[in-house]
Design a protein around this motif. Structure first.
Motif, PDB file in Angstrom:
ATOM      1  N   LEU A  82      30.743   5.958 -15.239  1.00 25.42           N
ATOM      2  CA  LEU A  82      31.486   7.017 -14.544  1.00 25.42           C
ATOM      3  C   LEU A  82      32.965   6.704 -14.357  1.00 25.42           C
ATOM      4  O   LEU A  82      33.781   7.633 -14.260  1.00 25.42           O
ATOM      5  N   GLY A  83      33.334   5.440 -14.300  1.00 21.87           N
ATOM      6  CA  GLY A  83      34.695   5.081 -13.938  1.00 21.87           C
ATOM      7  C   GLY A  83      35.723   5.289 -15.028  1.00 21.87           C
ATOM      8  O   GLY A  83      36.927   5.300 -14.764  1.00 21.87           O
ATOM      9  N   ARG A  84      35.260   5.449 -16.279  1.00 18.91           N
ATOM     10  CA  ARG A  84      36.172   5.634 -17.406  1.00 18.91           C
ATOM     11  C   ARG A  84      35.805   6.929 -18.100  1.00 18.91           C
ATOM     12  O   ARG A  84      34.808   7.007 -18.833  1.00 18.91           O
ATOM     13  N   ALA A  85      36.590   7.960 -17.851  1.00 20.02           N
ATOM     14  CA  ALA A  85      36.307   9.303 -18.377  1.00 20.02           C
ATOM     15  C   ALA A  85      36.189   9.254 -19.901  1.00 20.02           C
ATOM     16  O   ALA A  85      37.022   8.650 -20.582  1.00 20.02           O
ATOM     17  N   GLY A  86      35.137   9.874 -20.412  1.00 21.45           N
ATOM     18  CA  GLY A  86      34.893   9.902 -21.848  1.00 21.45           C
ATOM     19  C   GLY A  86      33.789   8.967 -22.296  1.00 21.45           C
ATOM     20  O   GLY A  86      33.334   9.051 -23.444  1.00 21.45           O
ATOM     21  N   THR A  87      33.327   8.087 -21.394  1.00 21.07           N
ATOM     22  CA  THR A  87      32.282   7.136 -21.779  1.00 21.07           C
ATOM     23  C   THR A  87      30.969   7.842 -22.102  1.00 21.07           C
ATOM     24  O   THR A  87      30.290   7.494 -23.072  1.00 21.07           O
ATOM     25  N   ALA A  88      30.614   8.836 -21.307  1.00 16.30           N
ATOM     26  CA  ALA A  88      29.355   9.561 -21.561  1.00 16.30           C
ATOM     27  C   ALA A  88      29.376  10.200 -22.943  1.00 16.30           C
ATOM     28  O   ALA A  88      28.366  10.184 -23.670  1.00 16.30           O
ATOM     29  N   GLU A  89      30.520  10.768 -23.319  1.00 23.11           N
ATOM     30  CA  GLU A  89      30.629  11.398 -24.636  1.00 23.11           C
ATOM     31  C   GLU A  89      30.499  10.362 -25.756  1.00 23.11           C
ATOM     32  O   GLU A  89      29.885  10.631 -26.810  1.00 23.11           O
ATOM     33  N   LEU A  90      31.055   9.173 -25.539  1.00 25.35           N
ATOM     34  CA  LEU A  90      30.925   8.109 -26.534  1.00 25.35           C
ATOM     35  C   LEU A  90      29.473   7.639 -26.672  1.00 25.35           C
ATOM     36  O   LEU A  90      29.009   7.362 -27.780  1.00 25.35           O
ATOM     37  N   LEU A  91      28.763   7.565 -25.564  1.00 23.15           N
ATOM     38  CA  LEU A  91      27.351   7.195 -25.631  1.00 23.15           C
ATOM     39  C   LEU A  91      26.550   8.247 -26.386  1.00 23.15           C
ATOM     40  O   LEU A  91      25.664   7.924 -27.185  1.00 23.15           O
ATOM     41  N   ASP A  92      26.872   9.504 -26.145  1.00 18.63           N
ATOM     42  CA  ASP A  92      26.220  10.599 -26.863  1.00 18.63           C
ATOM     43  C   ASP A  92      26.461  10.460 -28.366  1.00 18.63           C
ATOM     44  O   ASP A  92      25.537  10.594 -29.180  1.00 18.63           O
ATOM     45  N   GLN A  93      27.698  10.168 -28.744  1.00 11.82           N
ATOM     46  CA  GLN A  93      28.028   9.973 -30.155  1.00 11.82           C
ATOM     47  C   GLN A  93      27.311   8.753 -30.732  1.00 11.82           C
ATOM     48  O   GLN A  93      26.894   8.760 -31.904  1.00 11.82           O
ATOM     49  N   SER A  94      27.174   7.720 -29.920  1.00 11.60           N
ATOM     50  CA  SER A  94      26.516   6.498 -30.384  1.00 11.60           C
ATOM     51  C   SER A  94      25.079   6.766 -30.816  1.00 11.60           C
ATOM     52  O   SER A  94      24.616   6.268 -31.854  1.00 11.60           O
ATOM     53  N   LEU A  95      24.359   7.540 -30.028  1.00 13.28           N
ATOM     54  CA  LEU A  95      22.976   7.859 -30.377  1.00 13.28           C
ATOM     55  C   LEU A  95      22.925   8.742 -31.613  1.00 13.28           C
ATOM     56  O   LEU A  95      22.036   8.601 -32.460  1.00 13.28           O
ATOM     57  N   ALA A  96      23.889   9.644 -31.733  1.00  7.43           N
ATOM     58  CA  ALA A  96      23.949  10.490 -32.924  1.00  7.43           C
ATOM     59  C   ALA A  96      24.250   9.664 -34.180  1.00  7.43           C
ATOM     60  O   ALA A  96      23.798  10.006 -35.281  1.00  7.43           O
ATOM     61  N   MET A  97      24.993   8.577 -34.019  1.00  4.24           N
ATOM     62  CA  MET A  97      25.347   7.708 -35.146  1.00  4.24           C
ATOM     63  C   MET A  97      24.215   6.781 -35.562  1.00  4.24           C
ATOM     64  O   MET A  97      24.268   6.173 -36.640  1.00  4.24           O
ATOM     65  N   GLY A  98      23.220   6.610 -34.698  1.00 10.04           N
ATOM     66  CA  GLY A  98      22.098   5.778 -35.092  1.00 10.04           C
ATOM     67  C   GLY A  98      21.722   4.665 -34.148  1.00 10.04           C
ATOM     68  O   GLY A  98      20.832   3.864 -34.469  1.00 10.04           O
ATOM     69  N   ALA A  99      22.377   4.574 -32.987  1.00  7.30           N
ATOM     70  CA  ALA A  99      21.912   3.607 -31.987  1.00  7.30           C
ATOM     71  C   ALA A  99      20.475   3.954 -31.604  1.00  7.30           C
ATOM     72  O   ALA A  99      20.123   5.131 -31.470  1.00  7.30           O
ATOM     73  N   ASP A 100      19.645   2.947 -31.428  1.00  9.68           N
ATOM     74  CA  ASP A 100      18.211   3.158 -31.201  1.00  9.68           C
ATOM     75  C   ASP A 100      17.864   3.430 -29.747  1.00  9.68           C
ATOM     76  O   ASP A 100      16.871   4.098 -29.454  1.00  9.68           O
ATOM     77  N   VAL A 101      18.662   2.866 -28.840  1.00 12.86           N
ATOM     78  CA  VAL A 101      18.344   2.869 -27.414  1.00 12.86           C
ATOM     79  C   VAL A 101      19.635   3.145 -26.648  1.00 12.86           C
ATOM     80  O   VAL A 101      20.725   2.781 -27.095  1.00 12.86           O
ATOM     81  N   LEU A 102      19.506   3.792 -25.489  1.00 12.14           N
ATOM     82  CA  LEU A 102      20.653   4.025 -24.618  1.00 12.14           C
ATOM     83  C   LEU A 102      20.643   3.002 -23.490  1.00 12.14           C
ATOM     84  O   LEU A 102      19.630   2.811 -22.828  1.00 12.14           O
ATOM     85  N   GLY A 103      21.789   2.361 -23.256  1.00 11.84           N
ATOM     86  CA  GLY A 103      21.898   1.370 -22.205  1.00 11.84           C
ATOM     87  C   GLY A 103      22.551   1.920 -20.956  1.00 11.84           C
ATOM     88  O   GLY A 103      23.248   2.936 -20.992  1.00 11.84           O
ATOM     89  N   GLY A 104      22.328   1.231 -19.857  1.00 15.27           N
ATOM     90  CA  GLY A 104      22.948   1.586 -18.589  1.00 15.27           C
ATOM     91  C   GLY A 104      23.304   0.326 -17.828  1.00 15.27           C
ATOM     92  O   GLY A 104      22.898  -0.784 -18.204  1.00 15.27           O
ATOM     93  N   LEU A 105      24.054   0.491 -16.729  1.00 12.87           N
ATOM     94  CA  LEU A 105      24.539  -0.661 -15.986  1.00 12.87           C
ATOM     95  C   LEU A 105      24.726  -0.320 -14.517  1.00 12.87           C
ATOM     96  O   LEU A 105      25.458   0.625 -14.186  1.00 12.87           O
ATOM     97  N   ASP A 106      24.072  -1.053 -13.631  1.00  7.21           N
ATOM     98  CA  ASP A 106      24.302  -1.070 -12.192  1.00  7.21           C
ATOM     99  C   ASP A 106      24.861   0.244 -11.625  1.00  7.21           C
ATOM    100  O   ASP A 106      26.057   0.358 -11.348  1.00  7.21           O
ATOM    101  N   PRO A 107      24.005   1.232 -11.426  1.00 10.15           N
ATOM    102  CA  PRO A 107      24.491   2.550 -10.980  1.00 10.15           C
ATOM    103  C   PRO A 107      25.155   2.539  -9.609  1.00 10.15           C
ATOM    104  O   PRO A 107      26.026   3.373  -9.343  1.00 10.15           O
ATOM    105  N   CYS A 108      24.780   1.616  -8.754  1.00 10.22           N
ATOM    106  CA  CYS A 108      25.447   1.493  -7.448  1.00 10.22           C
ATOM    107  C   CYS A 108      26.686   0.609  -7.545  1.00 10.22           C
ATOM    108  O   CYS A 108      27.805   1.032  -7.241  1.00 10.22           O
ATOM    109  N   ALA A 109      26.500  -0.631  -7.967  1.00 11.60           N
ATOM    110  CA  ALA A 109      27.549  -1.640  -7.878  1.00 11.60           C
ATOM    111  C   ALA A 109      28.716  -1.373  -8.809  1.00 11.60           C
ATOM    112  O   ALA A 109      29.862  -1.691  -8.482  1.00 11.60           O
TER     113      ALA A 109
END
Length: 414
Positions: free
Chosen positions: A158-185
């Protein structure tokens, strides 16, 4: 190259001596005194212990400086210090994720790791560059190593605008799994963070693997939200929690009853746990997790990068470190440590056709040990590594045709 391979005189998981016949990349038959098919390559195992190919459940191929000059680590102790330093270093140095991921993936393969899951940084500074490089490595090694790629927002979602769109593109490009990181901290808004993350995964019908470093009550709160969304979106069996330190924090923000309830829900929803069992943090209780029905798999995390100088692409060493961290001393307990980097590792990552039974992919590791426990403790040289029915390494050294595999430059063709 022959499509038939016969390995004589080996002991699967330390059991009785047998032969293994491989045909067209699969285990065709196990038995004594098997006849060699016409034209088959025949190998004498000389009584070696036979293991299935090893599994790395959590690493970061794109970050590594394996084989490079020593990196002098002067990073601060906070998680954000490590994240910011790494991003700045990789940008300034032009760190080549394609070249470095290939070097480390080959090192894994030489030591018997035929399947692995790697997280790859996606952020608004590097864009998709690290992902593109690691996709090239996956393609270059596709015949000899199965690599799953996790598109990972190391700098937060959330802290860097555009990251969600890049993750969306990553899966479209062939990434197998979506990662996440510490939603609170890291993201500071766990509801929004997880809503965005699960929405992307649901859109692409891809599994999730979420780094959860958060301690105590904070981590338990995030884990509860993750489990809620897993159930609500029907993502049973498609979510992994990496680290999950909060599950080891009983008495420090989490009660025994709360942990038991979380583990029961994880088991019911098929949410797996991935651990490197670091000595510096509270770790989830391995045996309690397994008794609750939670699949636990092992991984190195980063290897020789800006975060840490530690790590080794030897999954028997990681099994040993897991055994030491959990005080596993009996032979049957040490076998559990090995399971985290073999059968549970494959099951937790969703790697199919795994194990030493006919019909499965012929991923085989031969080594000189009397028992599984001795293999973990002594970590002997891998006498032979077979991946997909193909001999890829002898005595810890890659075969020339594998060692010479080069980077695949045309990402657009993947």
């Amino acid at each position: 190259m022959s499509s038939s391979l016969l390995i004589r005189n080996v002991r699967p998981m330390g059991g009785a001596t047998t032969d293994v016949r491989v045909q067209d990349g699969r285990i065709a038959e196990l038995g004594t005194a098997l006849p060699a098919p016409p034209g088959a390559l025949v190998e004498d195992g000389q009584g070696a212990l036979l293991l299935p190919g090893l599994v790395e459940g959590h690493t970061h191929l794109d970050k590594t400086m394996w084989g490079m000059d020593w990196y002098c680590n002067e990073v601060g102790s906070n998680l954000t210090d490590k994240i910011d330093n790494e991003r700045a270093f990789r940008h300034a140095s032009g760190h080549d994720a394609a070249a470095q991921s290939l070097v480390l993936a080959k090192a894994f393969l030489a030591l018997g790791t035929t399947r692995l899951r790697t997280h790859v940084d996606v952020d608004t500074q590097a864009g998709l560059r690290h992902l593109e490089g690691t996709l090239r490595t996956r393609e270059a090694l596709r015949e000899v190593q199965q690599i799953q790629i996790v598109a990972f927002p190391q700098s937060g979602l959330l802290g860097r605008a555009g990251t969600a769109e890049l993750l969306d593109q990553s899966l479209a490009m062939g990434a197998d799994v979506l990662g996440g990181l510490d939603p609170c901290a890291i993201d500071g808004d766990p509801v929004k963070s997880l809503d965005v993350l699960f929405a992307i995964a649901h859109k692409h019908q891809r599994p999730l693997d979420i780094h959860l470093h958060e301690p105590g009550a904070m981590g338990a709160f995030s884990l509860d939200l993750i489990l809620q969304r897993t159930e609500a979106l029907g993502m049973q069996g498609k979510v992994a929690i990496s680290h999950g330190f909060c599950l080891g924090d009983v008495g420090a923000g989490v009660t025994e009853r709360e942990r038991e309830a979380l583990l029961a829900r994880m088991a019911k929803l098929g949410v797996v746990l991935i651990t490197s069992a670091p000595p510096s943090r509270s770790v989830p209780p391995l045996m309690a997790c397994r008794q609750a029905g939670v699949t636990v798999l092992g991984g190195n995390d980063g290897i020789r990068d800006t975060w840490s100088p530690y790590g080794n692409p030897d999954m028997l060493e990681r099994a040993m470190l897991i055994g030491m961290r959990y005080n596993l001393r009996r032979d049957d307990e040490i076998a559990v440590a090995l399971d985290t980097v073999t059968h549970s590792g494959a099951r937790g990552c969703g790697f199919e056709a795994y194990g030493l039974v006919p019909g499965n992919r012929a991923d085989l590791v031969l080594l000189n040990a009397q028992t599984v426990a001795q293999a973990v403790v002594s970590r002997p040289v891998r006498q032979l590594v077979v991946s997909g029915g193909r001999i890829v390494a002898r005595n810890g050294v890659l075969e020339a045709d594998v060692a010479d595999v080069a980077d695949v430059a045309d990402v657009a063709a993947l």
